[in-house]
Scaffold this motif. Structure first.
Motif, PDB file in Angstrom:
ATOM      1  N   LYS A 196       0.831  -1.225   0.046  1.00  0.00           N
ATOM      2  CA  LYS A 196      -0.051   0.048  -0.057  1.00  0.00           C
ATOM      3  C   LYS A 196       0.934   1.328  -0.041  1.00  0.00           C
ATOM      4  N   ASP A 197       2.094   0.915  -0.100  1.00  0.00           N
ATOM      5  CA  ASP A 197       3.031   2.154  -0.057  1.00  0.00           C
ATOM      6  C   ASP A 197       3.263   2.863  -1.267  1.00  0.00           C
ATOM      7  N   PRO A 198       2.734   4.218  -1.529  1.00  0.00           N
ATOM      8  CA  PRO A 198       2.964   4.763  -3.001  1.00  0.00           C
ATOM      9  C   PRO A 198       4.200   4.904  -3.544  1.00  0.00           C
ATOM     10  N   GLU A 199       5.391   4.771  -2.578  1.00  0.00           N
ATOM     11  CA  GLU A 199       6.647   5.087  -2.873  1.00  0.00           C
ATOM     12  C   GLU A 199       7.173   3.782  -3.651  1.00  0.00           C
ATOM     13  N   LEU A 200       6.604   2.635  -3.298  1.00  0.00           N
ATOM     14  CA  LEU A 200       7.095   1.212  -4.020  1.00  0.00           C
ATOM     15  C   LEU A 200       6.070   0.717  -5.055  1.00  0.00           C
ATOM     16  N   PHE A 201       4.794   1.476  -5.014  1.00  0.00           N
ATOM     17  CA  PHE A 201       3.940   0.828  -6.004  1.00  0.00           C
ATOM     18  C   PHE A 201       3.996   1.140  -7.365  1.00  0.00           C
ATOM     19  N   ILE A 202       3.995  -0.266  -8.125  1.00  0.00           N
ATOM     20  CA  ILE A 202       4.084  -0.023  -9.820  1.00  0.00           C
ATOM     21  C   ILE A 202       2.948  -0.069 -10.220  1.00  0.00           C
ATOM     22  N   LYS A 203       2.082  -1.116  -9.899  1.00  0.00           N
ATOM     23  CA  LYS A 203       1.022  -1.327 -10.782  1.00  0.00           C
ATOM     24  C   LYS A 203       0.103  -2.301  -9.738  1.00  0.00           C
ATOM     25  N   GLU A 204      -1.326  -2.558 -10.267  1.00  0.00           N
ATOM     26  CA  GLU A 204      -2.128  -3.406  -9.554  1.00  0.00           C
ATOM     27  C   GLU A 204      -3.360  -3.873 -10.508  1.00  0.00           C
ATOM     28  N   ASP A 205      -3.885  -4.815 -10.259  1.00  0.00           N
ATOM     29  CA  ASP A 205      -5.193  -5.283 -10.919  1.00  0.00           C
ATOM     30  C   ASP A 205      -6.180  -5.885  -9.874  1.00  0.00           C
ATOM     31  N   ASP A 206      -7.243  -6.627 -10.394  1.00  0.00           N
ATOM     32  CA  ASP A 206      -8.054  -7.213  -9.334  1.00  0.00           C
ATOM     33  C   ASP A 206      -7.404  -8.197  -8.477  1.00  0.00           C
ATOM     34  N   THR A 207      -6.496  -8.734  -8.992  1.00  0.00           N
ATOM     35  CA  THR A 207      -5.839  -9.967  -8.224  1.00  0.00           C
ATOM     36  C   THR A 207      -4.513  -9.620  -7.836  1.00  0.00           C
ATOM     37  N   VAL A 208      -3.757  -8.867  -8.346  1.00  0.00           N
ATOM     38  CA  VAL A 208      -2.222  -8.690  -7.849  1.00  0.00           C
ATOM     39  C   VAL A 208      -1.881  -7.390  -7.596  1.00  0.00           C
ATOM     40  N   VAL A 209      -0.680  -7.295  -7.004  1.00  0.00           N
ATOM     41  CA  VAL A 209      -0.184  -5.859  -7.018  1.00  0.00           C
ATOM     42  C   VAL A 209       1.346  -6.034  -7.240  1.00  0.00           C
ATOM     43  N   ILE A 210       1.961  -5.103  -8.008  1.00  0.00           N
ATOM     44  CA  ILE A 210       3.381  -5.010  -8.110  1.00  0.00           C
ATOM     45  C   ILE A 210       3.941  -3.988  -7.738  1.00  0.00           C
ATOM     46  N   ILE A 211       4.989  -4.246  -6.755  1.00  0.00           N
ATOM     47  CA  ILE A 211       5.828  -3.384  -6.035  1.00  0.00           C
ATOM     48  C   ILE A 211       7.286  -3.223  -6.381  1.00  0.00           C
ATOM     49  N   LYS A 212       7.905  -2.071  -6.137  1.00  0.00           N
ATOM     50  CA  LYS A 212       9.602  -2.306  -5.988  1.00  0.00           C
ATOM     51  C   LYS A 212       9.917  -3.071  -4.853  1.00  0.00           C
ATOM     52  N   ASP A 213      11.071  -3.983  -4.867  1.00  0.00           N
ATOM     53  CA  ASP A 213      11.497  -4.480  -3.872  1.00  0.00           C
ATOM     54  C   ASP A 213      12.228  -3.268  -2.879  1.00  0.00           C
ATOM     55  N   LYS A 214      11.942  -3.250  -1.684  1.00  0.00           N
ATOM     56  CA  LYS A 214      12.438  -2.242  -0.630  1.00  0.00           C
ATOM     57  C   LYS A 214      13.970  -2.048  -0.664  1.00  0.00           C
ATOM     58  N   TYR A 215      14.634  -3.413  -0.690  1.00  0.00           N
ATOM     59  CA  TYR A 215      15.957  -3.366  -0.682  1.00  0.00           C
ATOM     60  C   TYR A 215      16.296  -4.113  -1.790  1.00  0.00           C
ATOM     61  N   PRO A 216      16.495  -3.521  -2.952  1.00  0.00           N
ATOM     62  CA  PRO A 216      16.523  -4.155  -4.422  1.00  0.00           C
ATOM     63  C   PRO A 216      18.152  -4.865  -4.514  1.00  0.00           C
ATOM     64  N   LYS A 217      18.017  -6.005  -5.047  1.00  0.00           N
ATOM     65  CA  LYS A 217      19.442  -6.843  -5.107  1.00  0.00           C
ATOM     66  C   LYS A 217      19.817  -6.640  -6.448  1.00  0.00           C
ATOM     67  N   ALA A 218      19.199  -5.895  -7.507  1.00  0.00           N
ATOM     68  CA  ALA A 218      19.886  -5.646  -8.678  1.00  0.00           C
ATOM     69  C   ALA A 218      19.230  -4.263  -9.309  1.00  0.00           C
ATOM     70  N   LYS A 219      19.509  -3.736 -10.380  1.00  0.00           N
ATOM     71  CA  LYS A 219      19.325  -2.690 -10.812  1.00  0.00           C
ATOM     72  C   LYS A 219      17.747  -2.619 -10.911  1.00  0.00           C
ATOM     73  N   TYR A 220      17.153  -3.572 -11.198  1.00  0.00           N
ATOM     74  CA  TYR A 220      15.615  -3.385 -11.207  1.00  0.00           C
ATOM     75  C   TYR A 220      15.127  -4.726 -10.453  1.00  0.00           C
ATOM     76  N   HIS A 221      14.264  -4.580  -9.512  1.00  0.00           N
ATOM     77  CA  HIS A 221      13.940  -5.788  -8.744  1.00  0.00           C
ATOM     78  C   HIS A 221      12.507  -5.396  -8.088  1.00  0.00           C
ATOM     79  N   PHE A 222      11.598  -6.258  -8.639  1.00  0.00           N
ATOM     80  CA  PHE A 222      10.204  -6.051  -8.353  1.00  0.00           C
ATOM     81  C   PHE A 222       9.500  -7.278  -7.830  1.00  0.00           C
ATOM     82  N   LEU A 223       8.506  -7.067  -7.034  1.00  0.00           N
ATOM     83  CA  LEU A 223       7.781  -8.133  -6.330  1.00  0.00           C
ATOM     84  C   LEU A 223       6.419  -8.122  -6.752  1.00  0.00           C
ATOM     85  N   VAL A 224       5.919  -9.319  -7.308  1.00  0.00           N
ATOM     86  CA  VAL A 224       4.580  -9.596  -7.679  1.00  0.00           C
ATOM     87  C   VAL A 224       3.786 -10.117  -6.782  1.00  0.00           C
ATOM     88  N   LEU A 225       2.647  -9.780  -5.999  1.00  0.00           N
ATOM     89  CA  LEU A 225       2.202 -10.060  -4.973  1.00  0.00           C
ATOM     90  C   LEU A 225       0.587 -10.634  -5.040  1.00  0.00           C
TER      91      LEU A 225
END
Ligand code: AMP
Ligand code: ZN
Length: 197
Positions: A30-59
């Motif tokens: 629910k953090d706007p700083e990390l939010f990338i995108k959502e739909d009815d069933t999933v949310v995509i956020i930035k990993d707060k402690y990224p282990k690469a240049k781009y690191h996202f989590l789909v939940l």
């Protein structure tokens, strides 16, 4: 209160009682700083402690704590998470991505890692960090989907196997280079970044 745990992450398993830090992904969804995108069933956020240049989590929005709880009923969801993960990766055509799950996650709520394979990040510090993304501890999304398709669940990785995987010598993910420590490995992997190989 600031603890080391609050500043970093991931040394425990979700099998232990869920402590405050292990629930951190729920607030990050629910953090706007990390939010990338959502739909009815999933949310995509930035990993707060990224282990690469781009690191996202789909939940998933559904309360699924981890892979252990996944059954055939979740197959469509897993495929959907994979599809959205792939789409996110395609937004960065100059990077190669890995999509997968940690065999023993530290954080609660099922999450698919979508991570670029440069592993270029100050947050990637330890042998454990390295081995969670570059050994069989990292279960590819496609392997997880086919296991659930074929046997209705994901085969758990035993604690013994996890220990062995975490003890794997530090090896470059792109060549046969063996590093004696993390600083050496981090210097070495820059070679692949520069050559884009
Ligand atoms: P895992 O080992 O699969 O449970 O990985 C958990 C991931 O969540 C790690 O890549 C962490 O960097 C990331 N992480 C830890 N705490 C948070 C948080 N509060 N918000 C977002 N990502 C987090
Ligand atoms: Zn190499």
């Amino acid at each position: 209160m600031s603890t080391k745990r609050n500043q970093d992450e991931d040394t425990k398993s979700v099998k232990k009682p869920a402590s405050h830090w292990a629930m951190g992904l729920l607030s990050s969804m629910k953090d706007p700083e990390l939010f990338i995108k959502e739909d009815d069933t999933v949310v995509i956020i930035k990993d707060k402690y990224p282990k690469a240049k781009y690191h996202f989590l789909v939940l998933p929005k559904e309360n699924i704590s981890s892979l252990v709880k996944v059954t055939k009923e979740h197959l469509q969801l897993l495929k959907h998470m994979d599809k959205l993960g792939q789409e996110t990766a395609e937004s960065y055509p100059n990077s190669v991505f890995k999509l997968g799950y940690h065999a023993q996650p530290s954080m609660s709520r099922l999450h698919l890692h979508v991570i670029s394979d440069d592993f270029s990040s100050a947050c990637l510090k330890t042998k454990k960090h390295w081995n969670t993304f570059t050994t069989d501890f990292f279960l590819s999304s496609s392997k997880v989907i086919s296991e659930v398709e074929m046997q209705g669940k994901v085969t758990p990785v035993t604690n013994d196997k996890v220990k062995k995987l975490m003890d794997t010598p530090l090896k470059c993910h792109k060549c046969s280079f063996l590093a004696k420590n993390m600083p050496t490995l981090k210097t070495h992997i820059l070679v692949h970044l520069k050559k884009l190989i």
